[in-house]
Motif scaffolding. Structure first.
Motif, PDB file in Angstrom:
ATOM      1  N   GLY A  35       0.806  -1.209   0.000  1.00 16.64           N
ATOM      2  CA  GLY A  35       0.000   0.000   0.000  1.00 16.64           C
ATOM      3  C   GLY A  35       0.844   1.265   0.000  1.00 16.64           C
ATOM      4  N   TRP A  36       2.035   1.187  -0.600  1.00 20.08           N
ATOM      5  CA  TRP A  36       2.944   2.338  -0.602  1.00 20.08           C
ATOM      6  C   TRP A  36       2.541   3.341  -1.675  1.00 20.08           C
ATOM      7  CZ3 TRP A  36       6.214   4.609  -4.178  1.00 20.08           C
ATOM      8  CH2 TRP A  36       7.111   5.565  -3.681  1.00 20.08           C
ATOM      9  N   GLN A  37       2.606   4.613  -1.352  1.00 22.99           N
ATOM     10  CA  GLN A  37       2.340   5.688  -2.292  1.00 22.99           C
ATOM     11  C   GLN A  37       3.467   6.719  -2.199  1.00 22.99           C
ATOM     12  OE1 GLN A  37      -0.117   6.072  -4.533  1.00 22.99           O
ATOM     13  NE2 GLN A  37      -1.114   4.134  -3.972  1.00 22.99           N
ATOM     14  N   PRO A  38       3.873   7.303  -3.325  1.00 22.99           N
ATOM     15  CA  PRO A  38       4.918   8.335  -3.251  1.00 22.99           C
ATOM     16  C   PRO A  38       4.418   9.562  -2.512  1.00 22.99           C
ATOM     17  CG  PRO A  38       3.965   8.253  -5.450  1.00 22.99           C
ATOM     18  CD  PRO A  38       3.406   7.081  -4.697  1.00 22.99           C
ATOM     19  N   ALA A  39       5.363  10.298  -1.937  1.00 20.75           N
ATOM     20  CA  ALA A  39       5.004  11.536  -1.239  1.00 20.75           C
ATOM     21  C   ALA A  39       4.421  12.533  -2.228  1.00 20.75           C
ATOM     22  CB  ALA A  39       6.240  12.118  -0.552  1.00 20.75           C
ATOM     23  N   ALA A  40       3.651  13.470  -1.725  1.00 20.96           N
ATOM     24  CA  ALA A  40       3.039  14.490  -2.579  1.00 20.96           C
ATOM     25  C   ALA A  40       4.105  15.225  -3.375  1.00 20.96           C
ATOM     26  CB  ALA A  40       2.258  15.480  -1.717  1.00 20.96           C
ATOM     27  N   GLY A  41       3.869  15.336  -4.672  1.00 21.99           N
ATOM     28  CA  GLY A  41       4.832  16.009  -5.538  1.00 21.99           C
ATOM     29  C   GLY A  41       6.025  15.153  -5.891  1.00 21.99           C
ATOM     30  N   GLY A  42       5.988  13.866  -5.472  1.00 27.73           N
ATOM     31  CA  GLY A  42       7.092  12.978  -5.796  1.00 27.73           C
ATOM     32  C   GLY A  42       8.375  13.336  -5.080  1.00 27.73           C
ATOM     33  N   SER A  43       8.278  13.857  -3.851  1.00 27.48           N
ATOM     34  CA  SER A  43       9.457  14.279  -3.107  1.00 27.48           C
ATOM     35  C   SER A  43      10.376  13.092  -2.855  1.00 27.48           C
ATOM     36  CB  SER A  43       9.047  14.894  -1.765  1.00 27.48           C
ATOM     37  OG  SER A  43       8.205  16.011  -1.972  1.00 27.48           O
ATOM     38  N   PRO A  44      11.704  13.301  -2.955  1.00 30.44           N
ATOM     39  CA  PRO A  44      12.646  12.195  -2.719  1.00 30.44           C
ATOM     40  C   PRO A  44      12.657  11.796  -1.255  1.00 30.44           C
ATOM     41  CG  PRO A  44      13.824  14.268  -3.012  1.00 30.44           C
ATOM     42  CD  PRO A  44      12.392  14.542  -3.331  1.00 30.44           C
ATOM     43  N   ALA A  45      13.267  10.638  -0.990  1.00 28.50           N
ATOM     44  CA  ALA A  45      13.365  10.148   0.381  1.00 28.50           C
ATOM     45  C   ALA A  45      14.242  11.077   1.216  1.00 28.50           C
ATOM     46  CB  ALA A  45      13.950   8.738   0.384  1.00 28.50           C
ATOM     47  N   ALA A  46      14.018  11.047   2.533  1.00 33.34           N
ATOM     48  CA  ALA A  46      14.828  11.853   3.444  1.00 33.34           C
ATOM     49  C   ALA A  46      16.278  11.396   3.351  1.00 33.34           C
ATOM     50  CB  ALA A  46      14.312  11.697   4.865  1.00 33.34           C
ATOM     51  N   PRO A  47      17.228  12.309   3.169  1.00 34.70           N
ATOM     52  CA  PRO A  47      18.640  11.928   3.011  1.00 34.70           C
ATOM     53  C   PRO A  47      19.160  11.033   4.128  1.00 34.70           C
ATOM     54  CG  PRO A  47      18.325  14.246   2.483  1.00 34.70           C
ATOM     55  CD  PRO A  47      17.028  13.750   3.039  1.00 34.70           C
ATOM     56  N   ALA A  48      18.706  11.259   5.361  1.00 38.14           N
ATOM     57  CA  ALA A  48      19.209  10.481   6.489  1.00 38.14           C
ATOM     58  C   ALA A  48      18.841   9.007   6.382  1.00 38.14           C
ATOM     59  CB  ALA A  48      18.665  11.062   7.802  1.00 38.14           C
ATOM     60  N   ALA A  49      17.773   8.689   5.655  1.00 38.64           N
ATOM     61  CA  ALA A  49      17.321   7.301   5.537  1.00 38.64           C
ATOM     62  C   ALA A  49      17.997   6.557   4.396  1.00 38.64           C
ATOM     63  CB  ALA A  49      15.804   7.259   5.346  1.00 38.64           C
ATOM     64  N   LEU A  50      18.724   7.263   3.546  1.00 36.56           N
ATOM     65  CA  LEU A  50      19.314   6.644   2.366  1.00 36.56           C
ATOM     66  C   LEU A  50      20.546   5.818   2.724  1.00 36.56           C
ATOM     67  CD1 LEU A  50      19.169   9.639  -0.152  1.00 36.56           C
ATOM     68  CD2 LEU A  50      17.573   7.714   0.014  1.00 36.56           C
ATOM     69  N   THR A  51      20.656   4.652   2.108  1.00 36.63           N
ATOM     70  CA  THR A  51      21.864   3.842   2.227  1.00 36.63           C
ATOM     71  C   THR A  51      22.883   4.287   1.174  1.00 36.63           C
ATOM     72  OG1 THR A  51      21.110   2.180   0.637  1.00 36.63           O
ATOM     73  CG2 THR A  51      20.443   1.887   2.948  1.00 36.63           C
ATOM     74  N   ASP A  52      24.106   3.756   1.265  1.00 35.67           N
ATOM     75  CA  ASP A  52      25.111   4.045   0.233  1.00 35.67           C
ATOM     76  C   ASP A  52      24.606   3.620  -1.143  1.00 35.67           C
ATOM     77  OD1 ASP A  52      26.898   5.181   1.949  1.00 35.67           O
ATOM     78  OD2 ASP A  52      28.193   3.415   2.129  1.00 35.67           O
ATOM     79  N   LEU A  53      23.878   2.498  -1.188  1.00 36.19           N
ATOM     80  CA  LEU A  53      23.356   2.014  -2.466  1.00 36.19           C
ATOM     81  C   LEU A  53      22.318   2.981  -3.025  1.00 36.19           C
ATOM     82  CD1 LEU A  53      24.165  -0.567  -3.980  1.00 36.19           C
ATOM     83  CD2 LEU A  53      22.091  -1.641  -3.119  1.00 36.19           C
ATOM     84  N   ASP A  54      21.470   3.532  -2.164  1.00 36.00           N
ATOM     85  CA  ASP A  54      20.490   4.542  -2.596  1.00 36.00           C
ATOM     86  C   ASP A  54      21.201   5.771  -3.144  1.00 36.00           C
ATOM     87  OD1 ASP A  54      18.373   2.955  -1.636  1.00 36.00           O
ATOM     88  OD2 ASP A  54      18.430   3.900   0.333  1.00 36.00           O
ATOM     89  N   ARG A  55      22.171   6.274  -2.378  1.00 31.81           N
ATOM     90  CA  ARG A  55      22.881   7.488  -2.793  1.00 31.81           C
ATOM     91  C   ARG A  55      23.623   7.266  -4.107  1.00 31.81           C
ATOM     92  NH1 ARG A  55      23.232   8.187   2.903  1.00 31.81           N
ATOM     93  NH2 ARG A  55      24.972   6.744   3.053  1.00 31.81           N
ATOM     94  N   TRP A  56      24.164   6.049  -4.274  1.00 32.39           N
ATOM     95  CA  TRP A  56      24.896   5.765  -5.513  1.00 32.39           C
ATOM     96  C   TRP A  56      23.961   5.779  -6.725  1.00 32.39           C
ATOM     97  CZ3 TRP A  56      24.009   0.906  -8.047  1.00 32.39           C
ATOM     98  CH2 TRP A  56      24.688   0.800  -9.271  1.00 32.39           C
ATOM     99  N   ILE A  57      22.828   5.068  -6.639  1.00 30.33           N
ATOM    100  CA  ILE A  57      21.969   4.989  -7.825  1.00 30.33           C
ATOM    101  C   ILE A  57      21.352   6.344  -8.130  1.00 30.33           C
ATOM    102  CG2 ILE A  57      19.773   4.336  -6.734  1.00 30.33           C
ATOM    103  CD1 ILE A  57      21.312   2.823  -9.953  1.00 30.33           C
TER     104      ILE A  57
END
Length: 414
Positions: A35-57
Motif C-alpha cells: 500500500g505504498w504511495q509516493p510523497a506528494a509532488g514525488g518528493s525524494p526520500a529523506a537523506p538520512a534514511a538513504l543507504t550508500d546504495l540509494d545514494r549511488w543509484i
C-alpha cells in the motif's frame, strides 16, 4: 555490418526493454502489496534514511540526466540513448537485486520507505528520459507512477533537471571498482565450478591503493555479493597465484620472424610475476633481445594464472581476486540450506502462488540436508515465507543435491 534486423530488435527487447519493464513491475507489485504511495509532488526520500546504495543509484541517475540532456541538445541520438541502457542494467542487476530484502521485509520503516522512494524516483525520471525515443512504453510507466498533482502524460511533463548536489563522483567511482572486483570474484568461482549459493570463507584481492580504499569502505557489500564470510587484501598476489608467460607464436612470429626463439628465451628469463603485472595492467613489456630493445604488447603474450592450493583465482587489469575454497562442514550445510530455499521458491512459482502467500513446507531429506534445515530454519522460513517446516513422508520426486536427496511439498497456510 547490419544496422537493423529482426535479431537486433529482439536483442534490444531482451536486454533492455524487458529488463526495464520487469524492474517497473517489481516496484508496482511490492508497492501495491504494501500500500505504498509516493510523497506528494514525488518528493525524494529523506537523506538520512538513504543507504550508500540509494545514494549511488541516485547519483548515477542525476549524472545520466545531465549526459542525456547534453546529448539531445547536441542532436546526438545515440549518445542520448545508450547511457540509459547501461543505467537500466545497473538499476536492475545491482540496485534492485541488492535491495530485494528491503522490499520483502515486513513493516514500513524508514529503510523500506527509502528503497521505495529511490526506485520510484529512478523509474519516473527514466520515463521522462525515454519519452522521445520510446513514447508509448515511457507513457505507460509514467501514467502509473506519477502522482495526481503531476501532468497526465509524460509528454506534458517537464524535462528532468540534473541536480549537481545529488551527484557524488567519488561514490560513483567506488561502485565502479566494487563491480570490477565482484565480477572478478564471480569469474574465479566459475573457473573453479563453485556454485554461487555455496558460501566460502574468504575473498582476498591484490589491488592498488585506490581499490584498497574501496575494499575498506565497501567490504560488507563485496562479501555479501560474493557470498563469502570476509574480504581482505592479499599481502602479495603471489600468496594466491603463480604466473606463467607464453609468447604467442602467431602474433610474435609475424612480427619478429627468425628472432622468435630469442624473444622466447628473453621472456623466460624475466621475473614472471613482475612481467605479468605489467601485461595485466595493459602496459607493454620492455625486453632486451640480442642487444636490441623491444616492446611486447599484452596481446602478444599470454599470461596464465596457476592458483595456489586452496584458492580459486581470476585477474584482469592489474587486479587479482582469490577465493578461499576450503569448506568447513558448517559452510557446506549453509550452502545446502540455500539450495533448499531455491527449490522451495521454484515450487512456489510453478504452483502459481502469489509473492505474499504464506506456505507450509513438508520435506523428506537425507541426514545432511535435514541438519542444514534445522540449523538454518529461520533463514529458510524467512526467505520462502514458510510458517512451518516439517519433516515427514513426501509423495513428490526427490532432487539430488551434491549427492544428498531432498523431496518437498508445499501448501498454502491456512
Amino acid at each position: 555490418e547490419r544496422r537493423f534486423s529482426v535479431d537486433l530488435v529482439g536483442e534490444v527487447v531482451r536486454n533492455f526493454t524487458l529488463t526495464l519493464w520487469n524492474t517497473y513491475a517489481f516496484l508496482v507489485s511490492y508497492a501495491n502489496l504494501d500500500g505504498w504511495q509516493p510523497a506528494a509532488g514525488g518528493s525524494p526520500a529523506a537523506p538520512a534514511a538513504l543507504t550508500d546504495l540509494d545514494r549511488w543509484i541516485l547519483s548515477e541517475l542525476h549524472t545520466l540526466v545531465g549526459s542525456v540532456t547534453a546529448a539531445f541538445e547536441g542532436y546526438d541520438v545515440t549518445g542520448a540513448t545508450r547511457p540509459i541502457e547501461r543505467f537500466v542494467y545497473d538499476l536492475s542487476n545491482w540496485y534492485v537485486r541488492r535491495s530485494r530484502r528491503r522490499f520483502w521485509k515486513s513493516g514500513a520503516g524508514p529503510d523500506k520507505q527509502a528503497a521505495y522512494a529511490t526506485l520510484h524516483e529512478c523509474l519516473l525520471t527514466l520515463s521522462k528520459l525515454l519519452a522521445p525515443s520510446m513514447p508509448f512504453v515511457a507513457d505507460a510507466i509514467y501514467r502509473n507512477l506519477a502522482g495526481a498533482q503531476q501532468p497526465e502524460s509524460v509528454h506534458l511533463a517537464d524535462w528532468p533537471a540534473a541536480e549537481a548536489a545529488r551527484i557524488d563522483p567519488a561514490l560513483n567511482h567506488d561502485m565502479q571498482i566494487v563491480q570490477r572486483l565482484v565480477s572478478l570474484g564471480h569469474s574465479a568461482r566459475q573457473r573453479s565450478k563453485l556454485k554461487v549459493r555455496q558460501p566460502l570463507p574468504e575473498a582476498a584481492f591484490w589491488a592498488g591503493a585506490d581499490a584498497a580504499g574501496v575494499i575498506a569502505r565497501h567490504g560488507a557489500l563485496i562479501a555479501d555479493e560474493l557470498n563469502v564470510k570476509q574480504v581482505r587484501l592479499l599481502n602479495s598476489d603471489l600468496e594466491a597465484v603463480a604466473y606463467e608467460l607464453h609468447a604467442l607464436p602467431r602474433e610474435l612470429g609475424q612480427k619478429y620472424g627468425s628472432r622468435l626463439p630469442a624473444v622466447r628465451d628473453a621472456l623466460a628469463a624475466l621475473d614472471a610475476a613482475t612481467a605479468a603485472r605489467t601485461l595485466l595492467a595493459g602496459q607493454p613489456l620492455a625486453l632486451q633481445v640480442d642487444g636490441m630493445a623491444l616492446e611486447l604488447l599484452p596481446t602478444e603474450v599470454e599470461v596464465r594464472l596457476q592458483a595456489r592450493s586452496g584458492f580459486a583465482v581470476a585477474a584482469e587489469g592489474g587486479l587479482v581476486a582469490a577465493l578461499v575454497t576450503d569448506l568447513t562442514p558448517e559452510l557446506v550445510r549453509e550452502g545446502l540450506a540455500r539450495e533448499v530455499v531455491r527449490r522451495v521458491q521454484e515450487l512456489r512459482k510453478s504452483s502459481g502462488f502469489q509473492i505474499s502467500d504464506r506456505i507450509r513446507v513438508r520435506f523428506q531429506a537425507s541426514a545432511q540436508i535435514a541438519q542444514a534445515i534445522a540449523e538454518h530454519h529461520d533463514y529458510i522460513a524467512g526467505e520462502t515465507l514458510a510458517v512451518a517446516l516439517q519433516a515427514g513422508a513426501v509423495s513428490a520426486d526427490a532432487w539430488l543435491i551434491d549427492a544428498e536427496s531432498l523431496a518437498v511439498q508445499i501448501e498454502l497456510a491456512g
